[in-house]
Design an enzyme around this catalytic site. Structure first.
Site, PDB file in Angstrom:
ATOM      1  N   TYR A  54      19.558  61.464  72.715  1.00 54.20           N
ATOM      2  CA  TYR A  54      18.356  60.711  73.064  1.00 54.20           C
ATOM      3  C   TYR A  54      17.198  61.241  72.254  1.00 54.20           C
ATOM      4  O   TYR A  54      16.871  62.412  72.346  1.00 54.20           O
ATOM      5  CB  TYR A  54      18.044  60.846  74.556  1.00 54.20           C
ATOM      6  CG  TYR A  54      18.282  59.525  75.254  1.00 54.20           C
ATOM      7  CD1 TYR A  54      17.464  58.440  74.969  1.00 54.20           C
ATOM      8  CD2 TYR A  54      19.339  59.356  76.132  1.00 54.20           C
ATOM      9  CE1 TYR A  54      17.702  57.210  75.546  1.00 54.20           C
ATOM     10  CE2 TYR A  54      19.581  58.132  76.728  1.00 54.20           C
ATOM     11  CZ  TYR A  54      18.757  57.058  76.426  1.00 54.20           C
ATOM     12  OH  TYR A  54      18.997  55.834  76.984  1.00 54.20           O
ATOM     13  N   GLU A  56      13.981  59.658  72.080  1.00 49.51           N
ATOM     14  CA  GLU A  56      12.798  58.852  72.393  1.00 49.51           C
ATOM     15  C   GLU A  56      11.553  59.508  71.823  1.00 49.51           C
ATOM     16  O   GLU A  56      11.403  60.732  71.876  1.00 49.51           O
ATOM     17  CB  GLU A  56      12.630  58.712  73.907  1.00 49.51           C
ATOM     18  CG  GLU A  56      13.534  57.637  74.493  1.00 49.51           C
ATOM     19  CD  GLU A  56      13.514  57.635  76.006  1.00 49.51           C
ATOM     20  OE1 GLU A  56      13.361  58.725  76.594  1.00 49.51           O
ATOM     21  OE2 GLU A  56      13.653  56.551  76.593  1.00 49.51           O
ATOM     22  N   ASP A 200       7.872  38.186  57.410  1.00 54.73           N
ATOM     23  CA  ASP A 200       9.207  38.535  57.912  1.00 54.73           C
ATOM     24  C   ASP A 200      10.155  38.392  56.721  1.00 54.73           C
ATOM     25  O   ASP A 200      10.539  37.277  56.353  1.00 54.73           O
ATOM     26  CB  ASP A 200       9.589  37.574  59.047  1.00 54.73           C
ATOM     27  CG  ASP A 200      11.001  37.802  59.551  1.00 54.73           C
ATOM     28  OD1 ASP A 200      11.765  38.545  58.919  1.00 54.73           O
ATOM     29  OD2 ASP A 200      11.349  37.202  60.604  1.00 54.73           O
ATOM     30  N   THR A 226      14.993  42.873  58.602  1.00 56.56           N
ATOM     31  CA  THR A 226      16.274  43.452  59.006  1.00 56.56           C
ATOM     32  C   THR A 226      16.670  44.412  57.888  1.00 56.56           C
ATOM     33  O   THR A 226      16.094  44.383  56.799  1.00 56.56           O
ATOM     34  CB  THR A 226      17.372  42.388  59.119  1.00 56.56           C
ATOM     35  OG1 THR A 226      17.494  41.731  57.854  1.00 56.56           O
ATOM     36  CG2 THR A 226      17.059  41.358  60.187  1.00 56.56           C
ATOM     37  N   LYS A 229      20.773  42.575  55.568  1.00 54.57           N
ATOM     38  CA  LYS A 229      21.024  41.347  54.805  1.00 54.57           C
ATOM     39  C   LYS A 229      21.044  41.704  53.314  1.00 54.57           C
ATOM     40  O   LYS A 229      21.886  42.484  52.923  1.00 54.57           O
ATOM     41  CB  LYS A 229      20.020  40.273  55.213  1.00 54.57           C
ATOM     42  CG  LYS A 229      20.154  39.918  56.709  1.00 54.57           C
ATOM     43  CD  LYS A 229      19.232  38.809  57.183  1.00 54.57           C
ATOM     44  CE  LYS A 229      19.397  38.563  58.678  1.00 54.57           C
ATOM     45  NZ  LYS A 229      18.448  37.553  59.204  1.00 54.57           N
ATOM     46  N   ARG A 235      23.069  47.773  60.188  1.00 51.37           N
ATOM     47  CA  ARG A 235      22.528  46.679  60.984  1.00 51.37           C
ATOM     48  C   ARG A 235      21.329  47.163  61.789  1.00 51.37           C
ATOM     49  O   ARG A 235      21.403  48.166  62.499  1.00 51.37           O
ATOM     50  CB  ARG A 235      23.621  46.165  61.923  1.00 51.37           C
ATOM     51  CG  ARG A 235      23.311  44.889  62.656  1.00 51.37           C
ATOM     52  CD  ARG A 235      24.583  44.209  63.105  1.00 51.37           C
ATOM     53  NE  ARG A 235      25.203  43.549  61.972  1.00 51.37           N
ATOM     54  CZ  ARG A 235      24.888  42.324  61.535  1.00 51.37           C
ATOM     55  NH1 ARG A 235      23.996  41.594  62.171  1.00 51.37           N
ATOM     56  NH2 ARG A 235      25.462  41.811  60.480  1.00 51.37           N
TER      57      ARG A 235
END
Ligand code: PLP
Length: 420
Positions: A54, A56, A200, A226, A229, A235
């Site tokens: 974790y 965070e 974007d 992203t 692509k 991903r």
């Protein structure tokens, strides 16, 4: 805890993965414009023990102890991203492109904000205000259309829509637009109505990274993308911004819209960015564009029309309005020939989104396999013939044979050490 090989521990999942590697390697030509194949080094990073932690918060400001190596990896990813895109700040934690967009809308302009995005059937993404998406439900989206004559986004149309809607934020960048996005033009419109400009670049980030597309900075304030692509990485998503938005962007991702980051994915993003900084990546991006131009030539030589008449990037949009077939049928016949594309609306499409009058065809994945202009031109011709003769079974058989030869000639993982 007992460690076992996946094959022994879970034969069902193992078999599905084996079959999938076989499908990718030798069953079909992958021409979905948003897909790509990652190299072994990225698979390795994604499959790493970073998944166990974790983390965070952000490097140097974590909620839990023990994040030394996670800080190292996340900093590498952030620094490389800023270097590639000329951004002041990068947040590499968004789980996907859609969540990156929602984080920006939610925190940077807020819940009653007015946002202007493209008409959805003119190339935009669901997260640009579609009614079935949270973006369309929670925010007051207005839209700008593509120009009917030029089939490009033109300043006069965007300006008119902006003056009518008076947005706090304008979105540019698309999922099915074969032309360069003119960020400078969008800046002029944004300035005129005093809006924040967000690009974007989910689809085109690989081209932008290699300077094979106009740079969004300094024209845009915030850039989402992203990382899987055309940039060919793990991903996930990312937000880049100018310094003045840095703190707000970080809050927008955590704690506003996400919990713990997927650190193994962030490792994959870091490796992807290192690859994108290599001179070979520039060659790859240039080849994508050359290949798409050859694909377009092949399609046109068989008499097919392309939206806007051609392409500047990694995809073409075939306009089937004059043909005896629909996007839906063309997609399924091409799939039967082992060529994988997707049906797509064309601007001002008379058919429904479920049927459509277009197919979107992209080259990043085949370019990764090493195919060049000659192959893409031939593939364009084959697609053209199939679309013109959707009922010619003999032709389909012949195309399947040729596809199979091409797949053998351009191996994907079979000539590497990637197992499974
Ligand atoms: C693919 C895409 C997204 C969404 O990415 P996900 O990772 O699938 O959520 C957002 N915007 C554009 C323009 C896209 O093409």
């Amino acid at each position: 805890m007992k460690h076992r090989d996946l094959e022994e521990a879970d034969p069902e999942v193992y078999e599905a993965l084996k079959n999938e590697i076989e499908r990718q390697e030798s069953e079909s030509l992958e021409m979905i414009a948003s897909e790509n194949f990652v190299p072994k080094q990225i698979l390795e990073a994604q499959g790493s023990v970073l998944t166990n932690k974790y983390a965070e918060g952000y490097p140097g400001k974590r909620y839990y102890a023990g994040c030394e190596y996670h800080d190292k990896v996340e900093n590498l990813a952030r620094e490389r991203a800023c270097e590639i895109f000329g951004a002041d700040h990068a947040n590499v934690q968004p789980h996907s492109g859609s969540t990156a967009n929602l984080a920006v809308y939610g925190k940077i302009v807020g819940k009653d904000a007015k946002i202007l995005g493209p008409v959805l059937s003119h190339g935009g993404h669901l997260s640009h205000g579609h009614s079935v998406n949270m973006s369309g439900d929670f925010f007051d989206f207005g839209t700008y259309p593509i120009n009917r004559e030029t089939e490009r986004f033109e300043k006069e149309d965007v300006m008119k829509a902006a003056k009518e809607h008076n947005p706090d934020l304008i979105v540019c960048g698309y999922s099915a637009y074969p032309r360069e996005v003119d960020f400078e033009m969008f800046r002029e419109v944004a300035d005129e109505v005093d809006a924040i400009l967000m690009a974007d670049i989910a689809h085109i980030s690989g081209l932008v990274a290699a300077d094979e597309h106009m740079q969004p900075f300094p024209h845009c304030d915030i850039v989402t993308t992203t990382t899987h692509k055309s940039i060919r990485g793990a991903r996930g998503g990312m937000i880049l911004c100018k310094e003045e938005y840095a703190d707000e962007v970080d809050q927008a991702v955590f704690p506003y819209s996400q919990g713990g980051p997927l650190m193994h994915q962030i490792a994959g993003k870091a490796v992807c960015f290192k690859e994108a900084l290599r001179p070979e990546f520039k060659d790859y991006a240039r080849q994508i564009k050359d290949n798409t131009k050859s694909l377009a030539e092949g399609l046109r030589s068989e008499g097919l029309e392309l939206v806007s008449g051609g392409t500047d990037n990694h995809l073409v949009l075939v306009d089937l309005r004059e043909e005896d077939t629909t996007g839906k049928e063309a997609e399924s016949v091409l799939e039967a020939c082992n060529i994988v594309v997707n049906k797509n609306t064309v601007p001002y499409d008379p058919e429904s989104p479920r049927v459509t009058s277009g197919v979107r065809i992209g080259t990043p994945a085949l370019t990764t396999r090493g195919m060049e202009e000659e192959e893409l031109r031939e593939i364009g011709e084959m697609i053209g013939r199939v679309v013109k003769r959707v009922e010619d079974e003999e032709l389909h058989e012949e195309v399947r044979g040729r596809v199979s030869e091409l797949l053998d000639e351009f191996p994907l993982y079979s000539d590497s050490e990637v197992e499974l």
